[in-house]
Design a protein around this motif. Sequence first.
Motif, PDB file in Angstrom:
ATOM      1  N   LEU A  43      29.959   5.784 -10.159  1.00 16.81           N
ATOM      2  CA  LEU A  43      31.460   5.563 -10.353  1.00 16.81           C
ATOM      3  C   LEU A  43      31.814   4.718 -11.609  1.00 16.81           C
ATOM      4  CD1 LEU A  43      34.383   6.282  -9.061  1.00 16.81           C
ATOM      5  CD2 LEU A  43      34.587   3.873  -8.676  1.00 16.81           C
ATOM      6  N   TRP A  44      30.781   3.947 -12.093  1.00 19.28           N
ATOM      7  CA  TRP A  44      31.125   3.400 -13.063  1.00 19.28           C
ATOM      8  C   TRP A  44      30.985   4.181 -14.609  1.00 19.28           C
ATOM      9  CZ3 TRP A  44      27.351   1.706  -9.939  1.00 19.28           C
ATOM     10  CH2 TRP A  44      25.900   1.853 -10.351  1.00 19.28           C
ATOM     11  N   THR A  45      30.145   5.198 -14.374  1.00 17.61           N
ATOM     12  CA  THR A  45      29.889   6.201 -15.447  1.00 17.61           C
ATOM     13  C   THR A  45      30.812   7.276 -15.820  1.00 17.61           C
ATOM     14  OG1 THR A  45      28.692   7.876 -14.335  1.00 17.61           O
ATOM     15  CG2 THR A  45      27.506   5.859 -15.082  1.00 17.61           C
ATOM     16  N   LYS A  46      31.936   7.308 -14.907  1.00 19.17           N
ATOM     17  CA  LYS A  46      32.784   8.279 -15.140  1.00 19.17           C
ATOM     18  C   LYS A  46      34.169   7.628 -16.000  1.00 19.17           C
ATOM     19  CE  LYS A  46      32.178  10.523 -10.458  1.00 19.17           C
ATOM     20  NZ  LYS A  46      32.982  10.974  -9.151  1.00 19.17           N
ATOM     21  N   SER A  47      34.827   8.476 -16.449  1.00 22.78           N
ATOM     22  CA  SER A  47      35.919   8.021 -17.455  1.00 22.78           C
ATOM     23  C   SER A  47      36.959   7.633 -16.075  1.00 22.78           C
ATOM     24  CB  SER A  47      36.611   9.238 -17.908  1.00 22.78           C
ATOM     25  OG  SER A  47      37.867   8.965 -18.583  1.00 22.78           O
ATOM     26  N   LYS A  48      37.680   6.176 -16.689  1.00 21.91           N
ATOM     27  CA  LYS A  48      38.733   6.003 -16.099  1.00 21.91           C
ATOM     28  C   LYS A  48      39.799   6.988 -15.376  1.00 21.91           C
ATOM     29  CE  LYS A  48      40.057   2.562 -18.486  1.00 21.91           C
ATOM     30  NZ  LYS A  48      40.694   1.259 -19.033  1.00 21.91           N
ATOM     31  N   ASN A  49      40.260   7.786 -16.369  1.00 22.69           N
ATOM     32  CA  ASN A  49      41.320   8.978 -16.027  1.00 22.69           C
ATOM     33  C   ASN A  49      40.665   9.881 -14.951  1.00 22.69           C
ATOM     34  OD1 ASN A  49      42.837   8.004 -18.123  1.00 22.69           O
ATOM     35  ND2 ASN A  49      41.789   9.343 -19.711  1.00 22.69           N
ATOM     36  N   ASP A  50      39.297   9.684 -14.764  1.00 22.29           N
ATOM     37  CA  ASP A  50      38.855  10.715 -13.528  1.00 22.29           C
ATOM     38  C   ASP A  50      38.845  10.119 -12.334  1.00 22.29           C
ATOM     39  OD1 ASP A  50      38.795  12.864 -15.535  1.00 22.29           O
ATOM     40  OD2 ASP A  50      36.524  12.372 -16.232  1.00 22.29           O
ATOM     41  N   ILE A  51      39.060   8.810 -12.166  1.00 23.94           N
ATOM     42  CA  ILE A  51      38.989   7.984 -10.922  1.00 23.94           C
ATOM     43  C   ILE A  51      40.382   7.775 -10.392  1.00 23.94           C
ATOM     44  CG2 ILE A  51      37.882   6.102  -9.984  1.00 23.94           C
ATOM     45  CD1 ILE A  51      36.146   5.924 -12.534  1.00 23.94           C
ATOM     46  N   THR A  52      40.336   7.922  -9.202  1.00 20.28           N
ATOM     47  CA  THR A  52      41.691   7.625  -8.433  1.00 20.28           C
ATOM     48  C   THR A  52      41.573   6.307  -8.073  1.00 20.28           C
ATOM     49  OG1 THR A  52      40.765   8.393  -6.271  1.00 20.28           O
ATOM     50  CG2 THR A  52      41.720   9.959  -7.654  1.00 20.28           C
ATOM     51  N   SER A  53      42.795   5.662  -7.475  1.00 18.66           N
ATOM     52  CA  SER A  53      42.711   4.175  -7.042  1.00 18.66           C
ATOM     53  C   SER A  53      42.142   4.089  -5.608  1.00 18.66           C
ATOM     54  CB  SER A  53      44.221   3.591  -6.843  1.00 18.66           C
ATOM     55  OG  SER A  53      44.840   4.523  -6.070  1.00 18.66           O
ATOM     56  N   GLU A  54      41.975   5.260  -4.772  1.00 17.69           N
ATOM     57  CA  GLU A  54      41.275   5.095  -3.654  1.00 17.69           C
ATOM     58  C   GLU A  54      40.079   5.390  -3.994  1.00 17.69           C
ATOM     59  OE1 GLU A  54      43.770   7.321  -4.340  1.00 17.69           O
ATOM     60  OE2 GLU A  54      45.310   6.810  -3.093  1.00 17.69           O
ATOM     61  N   GLU A  55      39.376   5.932  -4.836  1.00 21.54           N
ATOM     62  CA  GLU A  55      37.810   5.805  -5.228  1.00 21.54           C
ATOM     63  C   GLU A  55      37.493   4.538  -5.643  1.00 21.54           C
ATOM     64  OE1 GLU A  55      36.838  10.339  -6.581  1.00 21.54           O
ATOM     65  OE2 GLU A  55      38.201   9.123  -7.959  1.00 21.54           O
ATOM     66  N   TYR A  56      38.444   3.714  -6.497  1.00 27.48           N
ATOM     67  CA  TYR A  56      38.208   2.298  -6.693  1.00 27.48           C
ATOM     68  C   TYR A  56      37.869   1.575  -5.634  1.00 27.48           C
ATOM     69  CZ  TYR A  56      38.607   2.840 -12.072  1.00 27.48           C
ATOM     70  OH  TYR A  56      38.162   3.039 -13.380  1.00 27.48           O
ATOM     71  N   THR A  57      38.969   1.636  -4.662  1.00 24.99           N
ATOM     72  CA  THR A  57      38.936   0.771  -3.327  1.00 24.99           C
ATOM     73  C   THR A  57      37.758   0.994  -2.652  1.00 24.99           C
ATOM     74  OG1 THR A  57      41.314   0.678  -3.283  1.00 24.99           O
ATOM     75  CG2 THR A  57      40.141   0.288  -1.496  1.00 24.99           C
ATOM     76  N   ASP A  58      37.291   2.322  -2.458  1.00 26.98           N
ATOM     77  CA  ASP A  58      36.240   2.527  -1.553  1.00 26.98           C
ATOM     78  C   ASP A  58      34.906   1.820  -2.264  1.00 26.98           C
ATOM     79  OD1 ASP A  58      37.717   3.948  -0.135  1.00 26.98           O
ATOM     80  OD2 ASP A  58      37.167   6.049  -0.974  1.00 26.98           O
ATOM     81  N   PHE A  59      34.844   1.935  -3.613  1.00 27.59           N
ATOM     82  CA  PHE A  59      33.641   1.332  -4.373  1.00 27.59           C
ATOM     83  C   PHE A  59      33.703  -0.164  -4.126  1.00 27.59           C
ATOM     84  CE2 PHE A  59      31.252  -0.032  -7.928  1.00 27.59           C
ATOM     85  CZ  PHE A  59      29.903   0.653  -7.810  1.00 27.59           C
ATOM     86  N   TYR A  60      34.931  -0.641  -4.377  1.00 28.80           N
ATOM     87  CA  TYR A  60      35.058  -2.164  -4.345  1.00 28.80           C
ATOM     88  C   TYR A  60      34.475  -2.677  -2.851  1.00 28.80           C
ATOM     89  CZ  TYR A  60      37.750  -6.204  -2.787  1.00 28.80           C
ATOM     90  OH  TYR A  60      38.193  -7.199  -2.270  1.00 28.80           O
TER      91      TYR A  60
END
Length: 629
Positions: A235-252
């Motif tokens: 996930l950290w290799t992707k652009s922030k614009n391509d990541i949803t808040s749900e994806e951040y939460t899942d990774f967290y």
Amino acid sequence: MTTTTAENTAESHVFEADVARLLHMMVHSVYSDKDVFLRELISNAADACEKLRYEAIVHPGLLANDPDSRILLTLDVDGGKLVVEDNGIGMSRDEMIEALGTIARSGTRAFMERIEANKQGEGAQLIGQFGVGFYSCFMVADRVDVISRRAGAEDAWLWSSDGKGGYSVAPVDVSEAPARGTRITLHLMEDAKSYASRWSVERIVKEQSGHVPVPIKIAEKPGEEATQLTDGTALWTKSKNDITSEEYTDFYRGVSGQYDEPALTVHFRAEGRHEYSALAFVPGSQPFDLFDPDRKGRMKLYVKRVFITDEAELLPRYLRFVRGLVDTSDLPLNVSREMIQESPILTAIRKGVTNRIITAIEKQAESDHDAFLKIWENFGSLIKEGLYEDFERRSQLLALSRFRTTTSGDGYRSLADYVRDAKEGQQSIYYLVGGSLEQLKASPQLEGFRARGIEVLLLTDSVDSFWVTNAPEFEGKSFKSITQGSADLAQFKKQDEDKPESESAPADVQAFLDYAKQKLADEVSDVRASDRLIESAVCLVASEQGYDRQLEKILQGAGRLQSGAKPILEINMDHPVVKAIAAKADAPSLRDDAAFLLLDQARVLDGDKPADPRAFAERLARLMEKALQ
């Protein structure tokens, strides 16, 4: 305990006590979200694959003819089983016993203690807030079999347990084991058979494990060709614009072992002299290992997407609540632990990541006051450790800090708020340190400040006693304890009076002060009139030199100070009891008892006991006897 017989080569072991307690709670408690078990097993499998990639840097033969990492989930609806398999590093016999028979992480122990201490069902929510690793599989399985073969090894081992107190370990034919890695078979409980269905497993993987850096495949039946669920893109290799808040939460949730929402996400890529990506989260609630005595951080270090270690100090210790990772291409893949500790590259990365996280918290304080206060309530006591430890950022952290004060009510105030509302001519930021807000608000030392409308910081965290001694002035005002030195309040008028107070005292009261000073010379360094007392008769303060009263107690309790300095006894010249005692110049025995009783009263108000309880009781009895005659 281990037993081996000729007929059965399986070794029987009893779980370590902490593991047994944890398993007991899982079997006998009702949890709010059992889905967490799959996230935990997938996270462990991904870690095993990352460890293999790391070891293969030095020993490429470990990858053999299978260089690509993967996680395979196999469903068996008819048999009521779910299999989680990886081709990672695998485990030897000894590693299997160590990894599956003991608890190493202190946070797990804290988690158990929290559940056991709560009798009102809080445990039903706790499982959704804290990852409990491999053992979470016993929430859904009545037996678990683990077959593992360490990469490069010629033998394989079977670990098996029903989660009721013990487990067995036995050799297994390599034909029944993965070529390398680990295969975990869950024999699902009757009410957990849905975890063998594709819709259930696919939902959990996409919700909770969609961004682990290892591809995940699924086979709907044993032996059936697998299809891909996730591609293993980090996930950290992707652009922030391509990541949803749900994806951040899942990774967290996967990287932190928490199951709440992150309070703040910091994701950036640094370019220039040093290139690295960082993805960090401020948790939405306090992790259970937050006050681990070792004060270790939980940030992971990757080099070119290869997991290296989770023990590199990527952040200062006062930011140990932050979870996440740093991935850099500036270090060699075979970097050693010694090289990490001494690396100027890591020093630069640490500085950069620390600055970005603090800046992000500052921005949230400006843009979302309520969200920032939640961070402060959870982690403010840790951030204040930085006031003591981080000289470079001390001014920045002071501006960020929030405090309870005598005028804040149920809210918080910043130092900028304090300075803005300070009295004309006020040169200090006054503070009072103690164990609880209730104790501080009842302190007699506050009376004079409250009567004059002078705000006082109420500091209740252990670190408060230390950072205030090192803190620089803030916007031209120094920090001053109201329990140390003179208060210098005479220059400020009381809110219900028109002009400053006179420092003179009635002659008989002054004579009693001089008498008490002589009588109590062995107990106190001075007896003087107080301008900080309004309702109370007496209080104790420390001298201008030396330690504040609370810091002195902390140092004595920690054995770092053998004996404290003699305090100063301050007496309220206007108090009716003091005036009445002063008028009894012809009753020396009463004045003797009164002087010592006033000192013991001040000790009690300061949270201590009378120095000599028997003498205190005798003096009090004599005084009561005279009063009742």
